[in-house]
Structures are given as structure tokens and as C-alpha cells.
Design a protein around this motif. Structure first.
Motif, PDB file in Angstrom:
ATOM      1  N   ALA A 188       0.588   3.319  -1.209  1.00  0.00           N
ATOM      2  CA  ALA A 188       0.913   3.516  -2.625  1.00  0.00           C
ATOM      3  C   ALA A 188       2.008   4.563  -2.853  1.00  0.00           C
ATOM      4  O   ALA A 188       2.942   4.289  -3.609  1.00  0.00           O
ATOM      5  N   PRO A 189       1.937   5.763  -2.276  1.00  0.00           N
ATOM      6  CA  PRO A 189       2.984   6.758  -2.589  1.00  0.00           C
ATOM      7  C   PRO A 189       4.406   6.294  -2.258  1.00  0.00           C
ATOM      8  O   PRO A 189       5.285   6.416  -3.110  1.00  0.00           O
ATOM      9  N   PRO A 190       4.674   5.724  -1.065  1.00  0.00           N
ATOM     10  CA  PRO A 190       6.048   5.256  -0.828  1.00  0.00           C
ATOM     11  C   PRO A 190       6.448   4.094  -1.740  1.00  0.00           C
ATOM     12  O   PRO A 190       7.593   4.021  -2.191  1.00  0.00           O
ATOM     13  N   ALA A 191       5.511   3.208  -2.026  1.00  0.00           N
ATOM     14  CA  ALA A 191       5.822   2.076  -2.903  1.00  0.00           C
ATOM     15  C   ALA A 191       6.089   2.553  -4.327  1.00  0.00           C
ATOM     16  O   ALA A 191       6.995   2.052  -4.996  1.00  0.00           O
ATOM     17  N   LEU A 192       5.302   3.512  -4.806  1.00  0.00           N
ATOM     18  CA  LEU A 192       5.544   4.067  -6.146  1.00  0.00           C
ATOM     19  C   LEU A 192       6.906   4.739  -6.213  1.00  0.00           C
ATOM     20  O   LEU A 192       7.642   4.566  -7.188  1.00  0.00           O
ATOM     21  N   GLU A 243      12.447   4.678  -8.214  1.00  0.00           N
ATOM     22  CA  GLU A 243      13.881   4.793  -7.947  1.00  0.00           C
ATOM     23  C   GLU A 243      14.622   3.530  -8.385  1.00  0.00           C
ATOM     24  O   GLU A 243      15.734   3.606  -8.899  1.00  0.00           O
ATOM     25  N   ARG A 244      13.989   2.389  -8.184  1.00  0.00           N
ATOM     26  CA  ARG A 244      14.626   1.115  -8.498  1.00  0.00           C
ATOM     27  C   ARG A 244      14.670   0.836  -9.997  1.00  0.00           C
ATOM     28  O   ARG A 244      15.627   0.241 -10.502  1.00  0.00           O
ATOM     29  N   PHE A 245      13.630   1.261 -10.717  1.00  0.00           N
ATOM     30  CA  PHE A 245      13.526   1.027 -12.163  1.00  0.00           C
ATOM     31  C   PHE A 245      13.246   2.348 -12.876  1.00  0.00           C
ATOM     32  O   PHE A 245      12.113   2.632 -13.245  1.00  0.00           O
ATOM     33  N   ALA A 285       7.636   3.403 -16.136  1.00  0.00           N
ATOM     34  CA  ALA A 285       6.619   4.273 -15.535  1.00  0.00           C
ATOM     35  C   ALA A 285       5.689   3.382 -14.715  1.00  0.00           C
ATOM     36  O   ALA A 285       5.347   2.277 -15.137  1.00  0.00           O
ATOM     37  N   PHE A 286       5.292   3.847 -13.539  1.00  0.00           N
ATOM     38  CA  PHE A 286       4.459   3.046 -12.646  1.00  0.00           C
ATOM     39  C   PHE A 286       3.190   3.796 -12.282  1.00  0.00           C
ATOM     40  O   PHE A 286       3.182   5.021 -12.180  1.00  0.00           O
ATOM     41  N   LEU A 287       2.146   3.020 -12.072  1.00  0.00           N
ATOM     42  CA  LEU A 287       0.839   3.589 -11.749  1.00  0.00           C
ATOM     43  C   LEU A 287       0.111   2.621 -10.827  1.00  0.00           C
ATOM     44  O   LEU A 287       0.199   1.398 -11.000  1.00  0.00           O
ATOM     45  N   TYR A 288      -0.615   3.169  -9.842  1.00  0.00           N
ATOM     46  CA  TYR A 288      -1.454   2.355  -8.971  1.00  0.00           C
ATOM     47  C   TYR A 288      -2.894   2.807  -9.145  1.00  0.00           C
ATOM     48  O   TYR A 288      -3.190   3.990  -9.043  1.00  0.00           O
ATOM     49  N   ASN A 289      -3.795   1.864  -9.413  1.00  0.00           N
ATOM     50  CA  ASN A 289      -5.219   2.159  -9.543  1.00  0.00           C
ATOM     51  C   ASN A 289      -5.903   1.712  -8.254  1.00  0.00           C
ATOM     52  O   ASN A 289      -6.114   0.504  -8.051  1.00  0.00           O
ATOM     53  N   ASP A 295      -0.885  -7.550  -8.378  1.00  0.00           N
ATOM     54  CA  ASP A 295      -1.753  -7.223  -7.245  1.00  0.00           C
ATOM     55  C   ASP A 295      -1.042  -6.386  -6.193  1.00  0.00           C
ATOM     56  O   ASP A 295      -1.681  -5.647  -5.452  1.00  0.00           O
ATOM     57  N   THR A 296       0.292  -6.519  -6.092  1.00  0.00           N
ATOM     58  CA  THR A 296       1.054  -5.772  -5.086  1.00  0.00           C
ATOM     59  C   THR A 296       2.280  -5.137  -5.731  1.00  0.00           C
ATOM     60  O   THR A 296       2.716  -5.557  -6.817  1.00  0.00           O
ATOM     61  N   ALA A 297       2.844  -4.168  -5.061  1.00  0.00           N
ATOM     62  CA  ALA A 297       4.052  -3.504  -5.564  1.00  0.00           C
ATOM     63  C   ALA A 297       5.226  -4.479  -5.596  1.00  0.00           C
ATOM     64  O   ALA A 297       6.041  -4.445  -6.529  1.00  0.00           O
ATOM     65  N   GLU A 298       5.319  -5.349  -4.602  1.00  0.00           N
ATOM     66  CA  GLU A 298       6.409  -6.328  -4.556  1.00  0.00           C
ATOM     67  C   GLU A 298       6.310  -7.309  -5.721  1.00  0.00           C
ATOM     68  O   GLU A 298       7.309  -7.656  -6.341  1.00  0.00           O
ATOM     69  N   GLU A 299       5.101  -7.762  -6.012  1.00  0.00           N
ATOM     70  CA  GLU A 299       4.896  -8.673  -7.132  1.00  0.00           C
ATOM     71  C   GLU A 299       5.239  -7.981  -8.455  1.00  0.00           C
ATOM     72  O   GLU A 299       5.840  -8.579  -9.343  1.00  0.00           O
ATOM     73  N   LEU A 300       4.884  -6.714  -8.571  1.00  0.00           N
ATOM     74  CA  LEU A 300       5.195  -5.964  -9.785  1.00  0.00           C
ATOM     75  C   LEU A 300       6.704  -5.812  -9.959  1.00  0.00           C
ATOM     76  O   LEU A 300       7.228  -5.966 -11.062  1.00  0.00           O
ATOM     77  N   ALA A 301       7.418  -5.529  -8.872  1.00  0.00           N
ATOM     78  CA  ALA A 301       8.880  -5.419  -8.945  1.00  0.00           C
ATOM     79  C   ALA A 301       9.500  -6.729  -9.415  1.00  0.00           C
ATOM     80  O   ALA A 301      10.411  -6.733 -10.245  1.00  0.00           O
ATOM     81  N   ALA A 302       8.980  -7.840  -8.917  1.00  0.00           N
ATOM     82  CA  ALA A 302       9.496  -9.147  -9.341  1.00  0.00           C
ATOM     83  C   ALA A 302       9.218  -9.383 -10.821  1.00  0.00           C
ATOM     84  O   ALA A 302      10.076  -9.920 -11.543  1.00  0.00           O
ATOM     85  N   ARG A 303       8.051  -8.982 -11.297  1.00  0.00           N
ATOM     86  CA  ARG A 303       7.722  -9.160 -12.715  1.00  0.00           C
ATOM     87  C   ARG A 303       8.594  -8.293 -13.609  1.00  0.00           C
ATOM     88  O   ARG A 303       9.009  -8.706 -14.683  1.00  0.00           O
TER      89      ARG A 303
END
Length: 67
Positions: free
Chosen positions: A4-8, A13-15, A19-23, A42-50
Motif C-alpha cells: 500500500a505505501p509505495p502504491a499510494l 504522484e501520478r494524480f 486524494a487516495f486512501l487504502y482501507n 480492488d487494486t491500485a492499478e484498477e483505481l488508476a485506470a478508473r
């Protein structure tokens, strides 16, 4: 070990306008923009695509009044 920390960090940085949050208890990723926009995935990659898909949508405009 959680990813989670590296993905957040990468998402932030990309957007920078979002604001981003992981539960970790629900295993859900959240993206917030303003008071009314919330995206989940469900995943950081899916969230980036959305987020990319949301940003590429044509903005809604009000119809011009007839004269």
C-alpha cells in the motif's frame, strides 16, 4: 508486507489533484476529488485506470437557453 505505501505514493504522484486512501480491513482503494467524487477499486492499478477514465470523460455542460 503490504504494498500500500509505495502504491499510494505512486498514485499521488501520478494524480496530484486527487486524494487516495487504502482501507486494509476492507481491501479497498479509494480516490477522492472534491466533495462529490469518490471512486473505489480492488487494486491500485484498477483505481488508476478508473481515475484516468473519469478524467477523460467529456465534462457535462448545461444547455444554453433559447433566445
Amino acid at each position: 508486507m503490504s504494498t500500500a505505501p509505495p502504491a499510494l505514493r505512486a498514485l499521488r504522484e501520478r494524480f496530484p489533484a486527487w486524494a487516495f486512501l487504502y482501507n486494509p480491513f476492507a481491501y479497498r482503494w479509494f480516490a477522492f476529488q472534491g466533495r462529490t467524487t469518490t471512486l473505489t477499486a480492488d487494486t491500485a492499478e484498477e483505481l488508476a485506470a478508473r481515475v484516468e477514465r473519469f478524467q477523460s470523460r467529456r465534462p457535462l455542460t448545461r444547455p444554453q437557453p433559447r433566445r
